[in-house]
Design a protein around this motif. Structure first.
Motif, PDB file in Angstrom:
ATOM      1  N   LEU A   1       0.821  -1.206   0.000  1.00 25.94           N
ATOM      2  CA  LEU A   1       0.000   0.000   0.000  1.00 25.94           C
ATOM      3  C   LEU A   1       0.858   1.261   0.000  1.00 25.94           C
ATOM      4  O   LEU A   1       0.592   2.219  -0.737  1.00 25.94           O
ATOM      5  CB  LEU A   1      -0.916  -0.007   1.224  1.00 25.94           C
TER       6      LEU A   1
ATOM      7  N   ILE B   1     -10.074   4.104  -0.934  1.00 24.48           N
ATOM      8  CA  ILE B   1      -9.626   2.906  -0.233  1.00 24.48           C
ATOM      9  C   ILE B   1     -10.814   2.259   0.461  1.00 24.48           C
ATOM     10  O   ILE B   1     -11.632   2.938   1.094  1.00 24.48           O
ATOM     11  CB  ILE B   1      -8.533   3.251   0.794  1.00 24.48           C
TER      12      ILE B   1
ATOM     13  N   LEU C   1      -8.738   0.889  -4.259  1.00 25.55           N
ATOM     14  CA  LEU C   1      -7.638   0.188  -3.597  1.00 25.55           C
ATOM     15  C   LEU C   1      -8.250  -0.591  -2.441  1.00 25.55           C
ATOM     16  O   LEU C   1      -8.660  -0.012  -1.432  1.00 25.55           O
ATOM     17  CB  LEU C   1      -6.585   1.173  -3.094  1.00 25.55           C
TER      18      LEU C   1
END
Length: 406
Positions: A106, A171, A203
């Motif tokens: 990440l 995210i 993500l």
């Protein structure tokens, strides 16, 4: 030269430091502290995985530099896992990259795809790297609701319409750390449709994919048709196979995002030690009884802890995924905030938990309790907590400083 460097100045004081310091002081005084703060699995790595590591390390050819993107066998094993578990086909060459745990992946993807002026949408509360990986990279972060429902989708719509420039990525993390919430495939369908329409990357942090306690396993966002057009997903072997110290994870999905991460990593590392990668492939390809046993272990601990806390007068919700309870601070202690409550709980009950403020300002009304001790130790912790809650421990307390989370 007294000022901090630019990127360091963007990092706030570390919220967990106060509790960690109190914990260290207590242990230095020989106090028996039951640590339910850090999500650090306590069970050993399954023997067949350890045996493969030992076998591989005996071959001196494995002592040389490895491959930053992961050895071919490991990437194929990850692709095989995704096809078996989620019905998702991945090209091991272009859609899979091995990472040093999902946290490193990440952080390095943040370096690869963001720059000053970019905006990333991050749930609040959420795992710190979700926000600070991008802050370190120079981007700006906009908080959105952490629930996998219409509230998050409405917040995404507002952000896309009113952020200048338009956000780069959103995210998601379900099962969630710290909130333990689980998303269903219907939510992911809506999320993918929205992000494809507005050209917004997804993500997804799926580190707790195998830590579920209901009948339906948590889905991957990549199961949605077309998701791969906008999505990269991170998985980790730390919790699934009790391999936290091995530092092995993956990023999979969109070839452009995977290529960007792969390129950045090629400048920064040579990948995990080859025997670790060989053993990780053996874990993914081998018998999966150990995963079911791990799941049963955490389910049992969850049941003991939830029942015991409720019996002690602490009304905590049960969970359907992850290895954490996201516990609202009891009403008579809420004036302390999560840091003050965590320190008082440690002092009085000898039990350490993680203050919710460490996961975002919207987490300050909670503490995170990890299922990382055996049932005997959990029951010992419950006795201490029950005595603490029954006592007169909520009197005047010096106000805690207001800290930005980390």
């Amino acid at each position: 030269m007294t000022e901090d460097f630019h990127r360091i100045r963007r990092l706030p004081p570390y919220v967990f430091a106060e509790v960690n310091a109190a914990k260290a002081k207590a242990r230095a005084a020989a106090e028996d502290i039951i640590d339910l703060g850090m999500g650090n699995p306590d069970a050993p790595t399954p023997p067949h995985i350890v045996a493969k590591l030992i076998e591989a390390v005996q071959d001196t050819r494995t002592h040389r530099y490895s491959m930053s993107k992961g050895i071919p066998g490991l990437r194929k094993a990850c692709a095989g896992y995704y096809e078996r578990r989620f019905g998702v086909k991945l090209d091991p060459e272009t859609e899979v990259v091995a990472t040093l745990g999902s946290k490193e992946g990440l952080a390095n993807l943040a370096q690869a795809i963001s720059s000053p002026g970019d905006t990333i949408l991050v749930p609040n509360p959420s795992y710190p790297i979700h926000q600070f990986g991008f802050i370190i990279a120079g981007a700006s972060v906009r908080s959105i609701p952490y629930t996998p429902d219409d509230a998050m989708l409405r917040a995404l719509d507002v952000a896309v319409r009113h952020s200048v420039p338009k956000p780069t990525a959103v995210i998601v993390n379900f099962p969630s750390n710290p909130t333990a919430l689980v998303a269903d495939i219907a939510f992911y369908r809506d999320l993918v449709a929205f992000c494809r329409k507005h050209e917004l990357f997804i993500l997804s942090d799926l580190a707790y994919a195998e830590l579920y306690f209901g009948d339906t396993p948590p889905p991957s966002v990549l199961e949605v048709p077309g998701a791969k057009d906008v999505t990269v997903e991170f998985t980790s072997m730390s919790k699934t196979y009790n391999m936290p110290g091995w530092r092995m994870g993956f990023a999979v999905g969109n070839p452009r995002l995977v290529a960007a991460l792969t390129r950045v990593k090629s400048y920064l590392d040579y990948g995990a030690f080859t025997p670790i990668q060989v053993a990780a492939a053996a874990a993914l390809n081998g018998p999966q009884d150990c995963v079911a046993e791990m799941r049963a272990l955490y389910r049992d601990r969850r049941d003991v802890l939830v029942k015991g806390l409720r019996g002690a007068g602490w009304d905590v919700p049960s969970i359907e995924g992850s290895m954490f309870l996201w516990a609202p601070i009891p009403e008579k202690f809420r004036h302390l905030g999560s840091v003050g409550f965590s320190k008082l709980l440690l002092e009085k009950s000898k039990v350490a938990v993680a203050p919710g403020l460490g996961f975002g300002e919207h987490g300050d009304g909670h503490v995170r309790i990890a299922l990382v001790e055996n049932n005997a130790r959990i029951r010992q912790a419950l006795r201490g907590i029950k005595t603490f809650l029954a006592g007169d421990n909520a009197g005047p307390v010096e106000a805690e400083p207001v800290l930005t989370h980390a």
